[in-house]
Design a protein around this motif. Structure first.
Motif, PDB file in Angstrom:
ATOM      1  N   ASP A 666       0.812  -1.211   0.000  1.00 49.92           N
ATOM      2  CA  ASP A 666       0.000   0.000   0.000  1.00 49.92           C
ATOM      3  C   ASP A 666       0.848   1.265   0.000  1.00 49.92           C
ATOM      4  O   ASP A 666       0.364   2.342  -0.304  1.00 49.92           O
ATOM      5  N   GLN A 672       0.780   1.861  -6.968  1.00 51.40           N
ATOM      6  CA  GLN A 672      -0.287   2.832  -7.194  1.00 51.40           C
ATOM      7  C   GLN A 672      -0.216   3.423  -8.596  1.00 51.40           C
ATOM      8  O   GLN A 672      -1.237   3.615  -9.258  1.00 51.40           O
ATOM      9  N   ASN A 676      -3.191   3.003 -11.315  1.00 49.29           N
ATOM     10  CA  ASN A 676      -3.821   4.189 -11.904  1.00 49.29           C
ATOM     11  C   ASN A 676      -3.790   4.123 -13.432  1.00 49.29           C
ATOM     12  O   ASN A 676      -4.736   4.528 -14.109  1.00 49.29           O
ATOM     13  N   ARG A 729      -8.218  -4.058  -4.487  1.00 46.63           N
ATOM     14  CA  ARG A 729      -8.462  -2.745  -5.075  1.00 46.63           C
ATOM     15  C   ARG A 729      -9.949  -2.571  -5.356  1.00 46.63           C
ATOM     16  O   ARG A 729     -10.693  -3.547  -5.505  1.00 46.63           O
TER      17      ARG A 729
END
Length: 733
Positions: A666, A672, A676, A729
């Motif tokens: 995380d 991330q 994205n 997610r």
């Protein structure tokens, strides 16, 4: 320069001039004339054959819209296939004179072409190909093709002479292209003498999937006819409303009334219909219903058991109903392809005994073909089972009067380094030694039994073994030697992958071009371009109709004139109406398709995105060209979305396997960032779905449009959902 050299130069100039004419298919003989006709504001008259009275109305309406003034319609004699457009007061006709290079005598410009050659001299060249002069109607005893026509535009008006209904119709379509290319109130002079090379020039109406609405299909018939397609191979499946066979007709499918409207419209536009009734394989649309599943081969939905008497009874009932709806059809296609489950059930094994699958196949298919002959139709069968079961020589067991559709979708020219036989691609050992990448992966000819090698060498070799044979479809020669009519079948769309949105265009155009040339070379009846909308009934729909116009128009052009040149330019000039932006977008999309290596992903996406920018200005246009441009745009967006999704998934999916136990993710910036990126690609795909659904719903029933669009990205959605659950997610796709 010598006289011979001057003549050769003149012929070269004439040929270049012909290639510049915005006419598609390219006529066999065409010349510009220096004369012009100025019909604007005059009272005109169009004279047509009684059978073409409807066309007289069309011409009158189009003429008034463009030139103003009135136009009377006069019905001519029943035995005269002519269309004449002239001023009611012939004294008003414009006449333009010209002076020849070497004389001072005034000559009517309509008698001289741009090269200085008199039209009479030019038309003398036509005798060798059986055309007729513009000064006289075709004589019946000359046995001209009913599709031959001659068009002449000069200072006195427009005259189309033909020897039959289709010929007159095709003359008008050629005139229509000429008028569209020359806007304004002056029509340049022209003389055309033309006739098709191939008798049958067909296209496939596959109604299994991506089925458009009736209005679209009627428009498609008109457009196909305008490019001189004269045959439709119609595959109804569950879109035919059977009266005596419950459950088969798809809810909301084509009604009997709409079907009849379609058939009447096709007949008006000179189309011969060939309906397909699947007699053995590809019958999952029937066997999926409980009422009929007992007729399946070993419980499989794809194929009937040929031994059960009820199978033949059901098939003949289907044939009777479809034949009744197509009373004037000459042919009835009975399918019989890809029957891969032959001999599996106990009944079939018992019937075969010590025999072969070929015995089982020929006994049943011949029986169905005999039935079709008995009701006055000519049966048509696919040919793949003969070379799949290695029984080419047994084609003679089909009843005489049967026509054979020989199909190959991956043949792009002659000679060929490979051929299809026994379910595999074969070439000589020579290629494995020299360049294995030059042939499809598969077994070598030399590994076949000697008797098979003898058959192959007899028809494929043509004296070029071991490097090449005549073509990948050598069996055509054998079928014709045995006295069977042969129709070649290419593929305009639906051959490349089971869940495609659009085809690889270069291959499809090359394939239809090959078949047209091969048919002309072998003296075949003609060719049909297949256009599959599903691989089979239970697979997802593919490649909606609008995606296939480029290879479809190629089919029309090459089957009319297999030796024509410069198709690319003519397609852009006529079909794309000379629009440079659409042409550029098509070039860039082709460049993206050609850059197939993974290392070129960025380059591919750049081409697709540039194509989208070129095509965006056409958004919202309601005409046919606008719809085609929007379809191209959606193809570019789709391919770009697939690349983005595939890249995003590769960047993330590896984390599901063995990486999560190395510590919390995380706080990992890379995790991330990659997630994205995938979400951005998924959002892009959602926007594509919304736009594609709106587009398809404009010319397809809503349910058909939804199934087509939603099936295209289903696998990617499933992968993202799995990834989202595994990584914890939150993304709803």
């Amino acid at each position: 320069m010598s006289t011979t050299g001057w003549d050769e130069q003149k012929r070269d100039e004439q040929k270049r001039d012909e290639q510049k004419l915005p006419l598609l298919p390219m006529p066999k003989v065409a010349r510009r004339l220096d004369g012009v006709w100025k019909p604007a504001g005059k009272r005109l008259e169009v004279c047509v054959n009684p059978a073409l009275a409807w066309l007289g109305e069309v011409i009158s309406q189009e003429w008034r819209a463009r030139f103003g003034g009135g136009m009377d319609i006069r019905i001519g004699a029943e035995d005269e296939w002519q269309i004449h457009i002239s001023s009611v007061d012939e004294g008003n006709a414009e006449r333009v004179d010209r002076v020849g290079d070497e004389d001072t005598e005034q000559v009517n410009s309509s008698d001289v072409d741009e090269s200085g050659q008199t039209v009479d001299e030019a038309e003398a060249q036509l005798e060798a190909v059986g055309r007729f002069s513009p000064q006289a109607r075709p004589e019946p005893e000359r046995n001209l093709s009913p599709e031959a026509y001659q068009l002449r535009i000069d200072s006195s008006g427009i005259r189309i002479e033909a020897s039959g209904y289709r010929g007159a119709l095709y003359g008008w379509f050629t005139l229509g292209q000429w008028l569209h290319a020359h806007q304004g109130d002056v029509i340049p002079g022209l003389v055309v003498n033309d006739a098709p090379e191939l008798e049958l020039r067909g296209f496939h109406f596959d109604l299994k999937g991506s089925v458009p609405n009736l209005e679209y299909m009627l428009g498609a018939i008109e457009r196909l006819a305008s490019f001189k397609i004269n045959t439709l191979l119609v595959e109804y499946e569950d879109q035919f409303e059977f009266v005596g066979l419950p459950d088969i007709h798809k809810p909301g499918g084509l009604s009997a009334g709409d079907r009849d409207v379609l058939l009447v419209h096709a007949r008006r536009y000179g189309m011969e219909m060939i309906p397909i009734v699947q007699c053995l394989g590809h019958v999952d649309y029937i066997l999926k219903h409980e009422r009929y599943e007992h007729l399946s081969e070993d419980g499989l939905l794809s194929q009937f058991c040929p031994v059960m008497p009820e199978t033949f009874a059901l098939v003949t009932e289907m044939i009777d109903e479809i034949a009744a709806a197509h009373r004037d059809a000459v042919y009835m296609h009975i399918g019989a392809d890809e029957t891969l489950a032959l001999g599996r059930c106990e009944r079939c094994r018992e019937r075969m005994g010590a025999g072969s699958k070929a015995d089982l196949y020929l006994e049943y298919v011949s029986k169905v073909a005999e039935y079709v002959l008995s009701i006055g139709k000519k049966p048509v069968v696919w040919d793949d089972m003969f070379h799949l079961e290695r029984c080419i020589e047994r084609v003679i067991e089909l009843p005489k009067g049967t026509a054979i559709c020989s199909w190959s979708y991956y043949e792009f020219g002659e000679p060929s380094s490979w051929f299809w036989y026994g379910g595999g691609y074969y070439s000589s050992q020579n290629w494995e030694d020299r360049d294995p990448g030059a042939v499809p992966a598969g077994p070598n000819l030399e590994g076949l039994p000697e008797e098979d090698q003898a058959v192959v060498r007899q028809y494929w070799d043509e004296g070029q073994y071991p490097d090449f044979g005549g073509s990948a479809v050598p069996w055509v020669w054998h079928y014709m030697e045995q006295g069977y009519e042969v129709i070649g079948v290419s593929c305009a769309r639906g051959a490349d992958f089971i869940n495609q949105w659009s085809a690889y265009p270069a291959d499809r155009v090359a394939n239809v071009k090959f078949w047209a040339g091969h048919a002309a070379k072998r003296g075949m009846t003609g060719t049909i371009a297949s256009a599959w909308t599903r691989f089979y009934s239970l697979s997802p729909p593919i490649e909606h109709w609008e995606t296939g116009w480029y290879p479809t128009v190629a089919q029309a052009a090459y089957s009319w004139n297999p030796s024509m040149e410069d198709f690319e330019r003519l397609f852009r000039s006529v079909f794309l109406e000379g629009d440079a932006d659409i042409a550029q977008a098509m070039d860039w999309m082709q460049a993206a398709w050609d850059a197939r290596e993974e290392s070129n992903m960025g380059r591919k996406r750049a081409y697709y995105q540039a194509s989208v920018r070129k095509l965006e200005p056409f958004t919202g246009r309601a005409d046919a060209l606008g719809r085609y441009a929007e379809g191209l745009l959606l193809s570019a967006l789709y391919e770009d979305s697939l690349l983005a999704l595939e890249s995003g998934l590769r960047q993330n999916e590896w984390r599901m396997y063995g990486q999560l136990d190395k510590g919390p993710t995380d706080r990992d910036y890379m995790v991330q960032r990659d997630w994205n990126g995938l979400c951005k690609a998924a959002d892009q795909a959602v926007r594509w779905e919304e736009r594609a659904l709106a587009y398809c719903s404009a010319f397809m029933p809503q349910a058909e449009a939804e199934e087509l669009v939603e099936s295209k990205l289903h696998a990617y959605k499933a992968r993202i959902r799995l990834l989202s659950r595994t990584l914890g997610r939150d993304y709803a796709f």
